[in-house]
Design an enzyme around this catalytic site. Structure first.
Site, PDB file in Angstrom:
ATOM      1  N   VAL A 175       0.819  -1.205   0.000  1.00 54.96           N
ATOM      2  CA  VAL A 175       0.000   0.000   0.000  1.00 54.96           C
ATOM      3  C   VAL A 175       0.854   1.256   0.000  1.00 54.96           C
ATOM      4  O   VAL A 175       1.875   1.326   0.672  1.00 54.96           O
ATOM      5  CB  VAL A 175      -0.973   0.051   1.207  1.00 54.96           C
ATOM      6  CG1 VAL A 175      -2.065  -0.969   1.050  1.00 54.96           C
ATOM      7  CG2 VAL A 175      -0.253  -0.146   2.508  1.00 54.96           C
ATOM      8  N   CYS A 176       0.405   2.241  -0.758  1.00 56.08           N
ATOM      9  CA  CYS A 176       0.998   3.569  -0.695  1.00 56.08           C
ATOM     10  C   CYS A 176      -0.124   4.580  -0.914  1.00 56.08           C
ATOM     11  O   CYS A 176      -1.274   4.294  -0.625  1.00 56.08           O
ATOM     12  CB  CYS A 176       2.134   3.726  -1.706  1.00 56.08           C
ATOM     13  SG  CYS A 176       1.613   3.728  -3.412  1.00 56.08           S
TER      14      CYS A 176
END
Lengths: 97, 427
Positions: A6-7
């Site tokens: 995730v970013c």
């Protein structure tokens, strides 16, 4: 192993995902997404490991809560591993959390 | 060298001090729902923008030129306002639905009843109702956006309060869930709607005007060059220590820029020309964070240091699409005592120069569309400014100044890396 990276938007981590696939087993599934989609995704499918882009490490606490409730392991990617898109090290990290 | 290290540590502890409360604030479910709800409507805002582009291409008046850029579109130009009315013209109303949706998910109440309730609440607060067969849309846009942020979250909060205390009508288990949920929602909805009705009709409080009256001037006050500089400072301070700057400041900037954008779009759709739109601030932000590190990338590509030469393509290619994490975390730029300072300086300077260009009218065209962030920045600017190429002159000035600022710091950094490389080779 099902790994989710995730970013912010799921873009930069998707670059790392491509490199990780080179070092993954055939049955491993690796995807990238925005951190805002994580909770919803975890509700729908069984995920083993979540790796967090270091630039959103401020969200670690709330994401850890979400992961702990579902017995999903979570860790923050080391800056240089992430920056150099080091697929090998990232896979290693996913296996040894 | 020790001085530089201390400075970078100071910057890091300073940003951590701001980042912790900011991210705690952004993690509050109501706030997160507001941010996510508004972001969820981005696709519509972009589509509204596409129609706007078609309108601008079709209208000589909008571009202030003698002939329309694409004259064959002119007969269709006036119809573009339809799409604009329902996208940018309704960001408040749309937000009342999307924010409610995100918040209902977070607090785990029945999704359908709470979203529809939020919509109804928003309508009561922002409208007198259908008068002579017409419905006023005055508060559906940016004016209503701020109200929607509060009303969606508060109405569902109250709703949940009732449900948690079981002050609801419970039907027997044999009743289908859709109907049962609707009855559970009955008492809380009745209370909420009655309260809003009293507010609007008996107390004559136009909550939209009140809230917009309070926060509107705050928004307008942010349309200044110093504020743009502050935005650049905060953004780069966070990134310099490896925290996503946009993510940190977006709770503040998004509400402001969305409001300005929709007001510009409404004006454009109603016939105001591109150079006479009310807000310049959005124009000062197109590409502003995607330009200042380019001299650094070029220096890397031509560096004597082998490692930088090798890394450069892997950082330049994503950077063409504004994906900068490889550069920031890979060089690394973050927490790098040599490169943090020039990064922050160039970012603030870029923000200020862009802001002055927009505010002074050098770039007379105002921006009324939301440009997708992943496009290379010159393309973003071309689209955002509807073809006004003066922005490229500003870009050239900015890049030249950034090059001058980066150079001494880069040379010091490169020297150190070359020494390290030489030592390794000896071994």
């Amino acid at each position: 192993m099902k790994i989710v990276l995730v970013c912010m938007a799921g873009m930069s981590t998707s670059l790392l995902v491509e490199n990780m696939k080179k070092y993954a087993e055939p049955e491993d599934r690796i995807t990238a997404m925005s951190y805002t989609e994580l909770e919803h995704t975890l509700e729908g499918e069984k995920v083993d490991v979540v790796l967090l882009g270091p630039q959103i490490k401020m969200h670690y606490d709330e994401l850890k809560d979400i992961c702990d409730r579902r017995n999903v392991k979570i860790a923050i990617l080391a800056p240089v591993v992430y920056g150099r898109m080091d697929g090998a090290k990232a896979m290693e990290m996913a296996k040894t959390i | 060298m020790k001085e530089k290290k201390d400075l970078s540590e100071q910057i890091e502890s300073f940003t951590n001090k701001i980042a912790k409360p900011l991210s705690k604030f952004a993690a509050i479910p109501g706030v997160a729902a507001a941010i996510e709800g508004i972001s969820a409507n981005m696709n519509l805002i972009i589509i509204g923008g596409v129609f706007m582009i078609l309108y601008v291409l079709s209208s000589a008046y909008a571009t202030g030129t003698e002939n329309a850029i694409l004259p064959f579109l002119t007969p269709y130009g006036s119809n573009v306002s339809q799409v604009n009315s329902f996208t940018l013209g309704m960001i408040g109303l749309l937000a009342s639905i999307s924010i409610a949706s995100k918040y209902a998910e977070k607090v785990k109440v029945d999704h359908t009843t709470s979203v529809v309730l939020s919509f109804v609440v928003f309508m009561i607060l922002s409208n007198w109702g259908v008068v002579d067969g017409t419905l006023s849309t005055a508060n559906f846009g940016s004016k209503g956006l701020i109200v929607a942020m509060f009303s969606s979250v508060l109405s569902i909060k109250v709703y949940k309060w009732f449900i948690d205390r079981k002050i609801t009508i419970k039907l027997p288990a044999s009743v289908p869930p859709a109907i049962a949920n609707s009855f559970i929602a009955l008492i809380p909805s009745f209370v909420i709607i009655t309260f809003c009705w009293i507010l609007r009709n008996l107390m004559n409080i136009d909550i939209v005007s009140v809230i917009y009256g309070l926060l509107g001037p705050v928004f307008d006050a942010s349309e200044t060059v110093p504020f743009a500089g502050l935005e650049g400072l905060l953004y780069s301070l966070f990134w310099s220590v490896g925290i996503h700057g946009g993510n940190m400041i977006s709770p503040i900037t998004q509400a402001v820029t969305n409001t300005f954008l929709s007001e510009n779009a409404a004006a454009l759709a109603s016939g105001v020309s591109l150079t006479a739109l009310p807000h310049w601030y959005n124009g000062a932000r197109v590409g502003v964070t995607f330009i200042n590190y380019w001299p650094l990338l070029i220096f890397m590509a031509f560096s004597k240091c082998k490692e930088f030469k090798v890394m450069a393509p892997a950082m330049i290619i994503p950077a063409c699409f504004n994906i900068t994490e490889p550069l920031f975390f890979g060089l690394p730029l973050i927490l790098n005592p040599f490169l943090m300072i020039p990064y922050i300086i160039t970012q603030v300077m870029t923000h200020l120069i862009f802001a002055v260009s927009a505010a002074s009218g050098f770039i007379a065209t105002k921006v009324a569309i939301s440009v997708p962030w992943a496009l290379p920045f010159p393309l973003q600017q071309l689209i955002g400014f509807s073809g006004d190429m003066k922005i490229f002159l500003v870009d050239i000035l900015v890049l030249a100044l950034c090059t001058l600022i980066w150079y001494p710091f880069w040379k010091a950094f490169e020297k150190k890396e070359l020494e390290k490389e030489a030592l390794l080779e000896i071994q």
